[in-house]
Design an enzyme around this catalytic site. Structure first.
Site, PDB file in Angstrom:
ATOM      1  N   ASP A  61       0.819  -1.214   0.000  1.00  0.00           N
ATOM      2  CA  ASP A  61       0.000   0.000   0.000  1.00  0.00           C
ATOM      3  C   ASP A  61       0.852   1.263   0.000  1.00  0.00           C
ATOM      4  OD1 ASP A  61      -2.166   1.704   0.226  1.00  0.00           O
ATOM      5  OD2 ASP A  61      -2.288   1.488   2.394  1.00  0.00           O
ATOM      6  N   ASP A  83      -2.331   5.888  -5.590  1.00  0.00           N
ATOM      7  CA  ASP A  83      -2.402   4.931  -4.498  1.00  0.00           C
ATOM      8  C   ASP A  83      -2.536   3.510  -5.024  1.00  0.00           C
ATOM      9  OD1 ASP A  83      -2.769   3.715  -2.064  1.00  0.00           O
ATOM     10  OD2 ASP A  83      -4.791   4.462  -1.754  1.00  0.00           O
TER      11      ASP A  83
END
Length: 474
Positions: free
Chosen positions: A137, A350
């Site tokens: 992430d 992201d």
């Protein structure tokens, strides 16, 4: 950011039962109150840990179960996206644990199943090493995995639990370490002797709690490419919600001091994500000097300086100035994605969010333009996909019609998305794989729009570079 956990807020609470040391949140400075990002933090007496070392990391990906319908993958990923929340002292030189030249290593990953929205990287922890899959992430910082003992408050995971008592290299991270989540709450006050930092970190779809530790991590799937890195700070969780299907934790790759990128002192990292519905190919992520991108098709755009306040300080912001569909430039205000002085707005890239979200004023322009181009009948796909704009295909086996590429105009660089990177088909529907975000809220470039794109984050030069690629061949 995991699944969809935006705008985390934290109010630390400090406690040491053995030393009778208590610091209430109203005794802390405003800076320390704002610093902890959605984590409830307190202190306990424990063993102290040593500092962390650094290494270069490589990553490959295994994809999700091909038997799961694309509509279900998108619906579940979107549900997680919409609830998601996220939680640099000087970086060390990237090198192997032996102190020699930097080492390139690899870690296999796969799509999160059954949700299918995140990418799971495989790495190992401890001595002897225990392998575990964790969500990779770029929108958060903390590295964590479930630890034994872990009873009824732990979720089922595909790998054996890591047990710190069985590792010869585990140590508890001291609460006054620069990598401790408690150091801000201490606000410069001396900690009680032997204190370590406990945490309860919440995300929009769940939470995890435990103690911060220091451990040796092993990267690489074979003896030829393995590298061991001592002293990595991580979260040793022994209580969590049941919201982490297919994983045993998370690896944060954001801009904060706790992320793997920062702890390794990686000046740059890159990845190339194979198509969302490709169940056979692999993709690669590299951290360190071997992460590179060159050639005629490479475009580069500078990062926008992140706000100093958490959690925004961990995000990779970009300057998106406009969007085109085919040759038509949409009438979107150039300020629609601007990062405001108060930290609101802006657009981030992201890897942990699946579906791109756009400020509503911009999204409505994109939606209207796509609807005007497609001659198929519109259909309600909210129940099956969670997406706002869907069209009915003649049959479940029908191929979608051809439509122009979409271009994201960044500062100094255009990112061209073919139709399959902004539209998704499955179960007889064909949908715009984007959603709206409240005007003034943060927009996000998700991993669905990053498929078949080789992307390089140069954190030293503060630039993002990218080029279209067939990621399965890299």
């Amino acid at each position: 950011m995991i699944a969809s956990y935006k705008a985390r807020i934290s109010m630390p609470f400090l406690h040491n039962p053995r030393c009778n040391y208590v610091l209430r949140s109203d005794q802390m400075s405003l800076t320390s109150q704002m610093a902890a990002l959605a984590v409830l933090v307190f202190l306990v007496c424990a063993t102290l840990a040593s500092g962390a070392a650094s290494v270069r990391v490589g990553l490959t990906r295994i994809h999700s179960d091909p038997g799961i319908p694309a509509s279900q993958l998108v619906r579940d990923a979107l549900r997680r996206d919409m609830h998601r929340h996220r939680s640099r002292p000087g970086a060390r030189e990237l090198a192997s644990s032996s102190g020699g030249a930097a080492t390139t290593v690899s870690a296999r990953t796969r799509k999160d199943t059954p949700n299918g929205g995140e990418y799971l990287m495989t790495l190992s922890i401890g001595t002897p090493p225990v392998s575990y899959p964790a969500i990779a992430d770029t929108g958060s910082d903390l590295i964590w995995t479930q630890c034994a003992p872990c009873g009824d408050q732990c979720f089922k995971q595909p790998a054996p639990l890591y047990n710190p008592a069985s590792s010869t290299t585990f140590a508890v991270l001291p609460c006054n370490s620069s990598l401790s989540m408690c150091v801000g709450a201490l606000a410069g006050a001396p900690p009680p002797p032997g204190c370590a930092c406990m945490y309860n970190q919440t995300y929009g779809t769940g939470w995890t709690a435990g103690v911060q530790g220091s451990e040796t991590f092993t990267f690489g799937s074979s003896a030829a490419d393995q590298a061991r890195v001592a002293g990595v700070a991580f979260g040793c969780s022994n209580a969590s919600s049941n919201d982490w299907n297919g994983s045993a934790g998370l690896v944060g790759l954001g801009r904060g001091a706790l992320s793997l990128v920062s702890q390794l002192g990686a000046g740059r990292f890159s990845y190339c994500l194979t198509p969302f519905q490709d169940s056979n190919s692999t993709s690669t992520l590299l951290l360190g000097p071997s992460a590179a991108l060159d050639g005629a098709g490479v475009r580069s755009t500078p990062f926008v300086a992140s706000p100093a306040k958490a959690p925004m300080s961990t995000y990779y912001y970009l300057s998106l100035t406009g969007i085109s569909l085919g040759a038509t430039v949409l009438s979107i205000s150039p300020n629609a994605f601007s990062l405001k002085a108060d930290g609101t707005g802006g657009l981030i890239i992201d890897s942990g969010t699946t579906i791109t979200s756009l400020a509503n004023a911009a999204y409505q322009k994109v939606r209207a333009a796509v609807k005007a181009l497609v001659t198929l009948p519109a259909t309600d796909g909210l129940d099956s996909t969670g997406l706002d704009l869907c069209f009915a295909l003649p049959s479940a086996a029908s191929a979608p019609p051809a439509i122009p590429s979409m271009t994201l105009h960044f500062d100094g660089a255009d990112m061209v998305l073919p139709a399959e990177s902004y539209m998704i088909s499955g179960s007889g529907v064909w949908c715009l794989a984007m959603r709206n975000q409240t005007d003034g809220a943060m927009s996000t470039l998700g991993n669905y729009q990053q498929q078949n794109m080789h992307i390089l984050y140069d954190v030293q030069k503060e630039t993002l570079s990218f080029a279209p690629a067939k990621c399965s061949t890299l």
